[in-house]
Design an enzyme around this catalytic site. Structure first.
Site, PDB file in Angstrom:
ATOM      1  NE  ARG A  49     -93.249 -34.337 -74.419  1.00 52.00           N
ATOM      2  CZ  ARG A  49     -92.253 -33.581 -74.897  1.00 52.00           C
ATOM      3  NH1 ARG A  49     -92.212 -32.287 -74.606  1.00 52.00           N
ATOM      4  NH2 ARG A  49     -91.300 -34.092 -75.638  1.00 52.00           N
ATOM      5  CE  LYS A  79     -92.203 -34.577 -79.566  1.00 53.89           C
ATOM      6  NZ  LYS A  79     -92.239 -33.457 -80.501  1.00 53.89           N
ATOM      7  CD  GLU A  97     -95.655 -25.304 -79.114  1.00 56.00           C
ATOM      8  OE1 GLU A  97     -94.502 -25.734 -78.973  1.00 56.00           O
ATOM      9  OE2 GLU A  97     -96.668 -25.934 -78.766  1.00 56.00           O
TER      10      GLU A  97
HETATM   11  N1  PLP Z   1     -93.020 -27.745 -79.231  1.00 54.84           N
HETATM   12  C1  PLP Z   1     -93.237 -28.584 -80.230  1.00 54.84           C
HETATM   13  C2  PLP Z   1     -94.438 -28.356 -81.079  1.00 54.84           C
HETATM   14  C3  PLP Z   1     -92.362 -29.648 -80.468  1.00 54.84           C
HETATM   15  O1  PLP Z   1     -92.562 -30.490 -81.487  1.00 54.84           O
HETATM   16  C4  PLP Z   1     -91.238 -29.817 -79.629  1.00 54.84           C
HETATM   17  C5  PLP Z   1     -90.330 -30.941 -79.815  1.00 54.84           C
HETATM   18  O2  PLP Z   1     -90.366 -31.910 -79.143  1.00 54.84           O
HETATM   19  C6  PLP Z   1     -91.046 -28.906 -78.583  1.00 54.84           C
HETATM   20  C7  PLP Z   1     -91.946 -27.879 -78.418  1.00 54.84           C
HETATM   21  C8  PLP Z   1     -89.892 -29.052 -77.667  1.00 54.84           C
HETATM   22  O3  PLP Z   1     -90.111 -30.056 -76.721  1.00 54.84           O
HETATM   23  P1  PLP Z   1     -88.910 -30.830 -76.058  1.00 54.84           P
HETATM   24  O4  PLP Z   1     -88.042 -29.810 -75.429  1.00 54.84           O
HETATM   25  O5  PLP Z   1     -89.548 -31.712 -75.050  1.00 54.84           O
HETATM   26  O6  PLP Z   1     -88.221 -31.570 -77.138  1.00 54.84           O
HETATM   27  C1  COI Z   2     -88.067 -32.753 -81.076  1.00 50.68           C
HETATM   28  O1  COI Z   2     -87.491 -31.699 -80.810  1.00 50.68           O
HETATM   29  O2  COI Z   2     -87.723 -33.838 -80.596  1.00 50.68           O
HETATM   30  C2  COI Z   2     -89.214 -32.789 -81.981  1.00 50.68           C
HETATM   31  O3  COI Z   2     -89.951 -33.728 -81.928  1.00 50.68           O
HETATM   32  C3  COI Z   2     -89.426 -31.702 -82.931  1.00 50.68           C
HETATM   33  C4  COI Z   2     -89.651 -32.200 -84.298  1.00 50.68           C
HETATM   34  C5  COI Z   2     -90.255 -31.089 -85.059  1.00 50.68           C
HETATM   35  C6  COI Z   2     -88.386 -32.703 -84.929  1.00 50.68           C
END
Ligand code: PLP
Ligand code: COI
Length: 356
Positions: free
Chosen positions: A82, A184, A220
């Site tokens: 990612r 991200k 989201e």
């Molecule tokens: N959506 C957003 C905007 C986020 O910042 C995060 C955190 O990483 C997620 C979703 C969840 O992603 P992940 O499960 O890969 O941590």
């Molecule tokens: C994560 O879940 O790793 C994120 O980057 C979310 C952040 C808002 C702390």
């Protein structure tokens, strides 16, 4: 190995410097040798690209201590992939997947004393990020970058741990169609700070964002994907018609686990009206930091007040099962799908220089 003397069970989700960070610089079209450093500051030119055109991407994953005392990470290759996708969108060089995984191992190994013990509810948060360090004044991509990983021990993302939260609906948009919502990058969070502060001032834990084109569909929250459960027990996972939701690794893992557990999973665009109509019994926010945080209500002043009966007092039965399965795999209590857990051998010699 002796652990740091911290009150692990009371840790907030905040930063504290640990022993080492990992650093690797990109120059003349290639990545240099990575190293571990005890210097937690960065000195840059005032004209570095990060300061002017916001070339920054990041990731978030965690290291866990398993029941039998091993240190693990969860699907780190997915963060590597990612991050490479995010970097491409912002004209930054990808940090190679194998080097990413190796760097995560090295930095966790070097901070093994900071990985919270099993059963404390805390974890070591791992934050890989990349910034443009090269100088730019006209609008263009920089030619020099730094990839870096900091680690810090953390507790639950939302205050109150596993307790249910109330969220609100933002008047602001998070991501435009064909924009950057699916990557991200720090820029997606910079613009969410104002609505985040507003939500907090009004007593809400987070903002739910709707699709910015029509403000009809659920997208989201600021830092996590949303998952829902309908009265038939189906796991309903909102999809974006405009590809503006971040592809959460937690969400994708939960979808796979739900299917393995024999649950019915429906991935589709979800109209906000369906939520307003009370069509869901459980709601949760999922992500690395959020794990699965149960949502009791979506509220907005006197205008909106939707209660999720099933997740009002913590996760309801469906989300609880999913949460227990996911955290059980991460804690080495439950056998997960092949390759999901990556073990870190703290006794292995360092594969990169360590600079004190
Ligand atoms: N959506 C957003 C905007 C986020 O910042 C995060 C955190 O990483 C997620 C979703 C969840 O992603 P992940 O499960 O890969 O941590
Ligand atoms: C994560 O879940 O790793 C994120 O980057 C979310 C952040 C808002 C702390």
């Amino acid at each position: 190995m002796e652990k740091k003397d911290l009150d692990w069970a009371s840790l907030p989700f905040s930063y504290m410097p640990t022993d080492y960070s990992y650093v690797c610089n990109y120059k003349d079209g290639e990545w240099g040798e990575g190293f571990l450093t005890s210097n937690h500051t960065i000195t840059l030119s005032e004209c570095a690209g990060i300061f002017h055109y916001c070339q920054e991407v990041f990731e978030g994953l965690k290291a866990y201590t398993t029941k039998d005392g091993k240190i693990t990470t969860f699907r780190p290759y997915m963060n590597a992939e990612r991050m490479a996708d995010s970097a491409k969108r912002l004209c930054m060089p990808a940090f190679p997947r194998d080097r990413f995984e190796e760097a995560v191992k090295e930095v966790v190994k070097a901070n093994a004393a900071w990985v919270p013990p099993y059963g404390t509810g805390a974890t070591l948060y791992i934050r890989p990020f990349m910034i443009a360090t090269g100088e730019v004044i006209g609008v263009k991509p920089a030619t020099e970058y730094q990839f870096r990983i900091l680690v810090t021990p953390v507790g639950p993302y939302f205050k109150g741990g596993d307790q249910s939260i109330t969220i609100t609906v933002a008047d602001y948009d998070r991501a435009a169609p064909h924009g950057t919502g699916n990557i991200k990058a720090g820029l997606n969070y910079a613009m969410s700070l104002y609505p985040y502060e507003l939500a907090h001032a009004n007593g809400y834990s987070e903002n739910l964002y709707l699709d910015s084109a029509t403000r009809t569909y659920v997208e989201e929250t600021g830092g996590a994907n949303m998952i829902l459960v309908d009265p038939e027990g189906n796991l309903v996972v909102p999809q974006s018609a405009t590809d503006s939701i971040l592809t959460s690794i937690t969400r994708r893992s939960l979808v796979e686990l739900a299917k393995r557990l024999g649950m019915n999973v429906i991935e589709r665009p979800v109209k906000f009206q369906e939520i307003l109509d009370g069509n869901f019994v459980e709601c949760g926010l999922c992500g690395t930091a959020a794990v699965i945080s149960p949502v009791a209500r979506i509220q907005k002043g006197d205008d909106i007040n939707v209660k999720f009966e099933g997740s009002y007092y913590g996760c309801g039965p469906v989300l609880k099962k999913l949460r227990e399965t996911l955290t059980g795999i991460q804690a080495g209590e439950i056998e997960g799908p092949e390759g999901w857990i990556s073990y870190i051998d703290v006794d292995q010699p360092y594969g990169c220089p360590k600079i004190d």
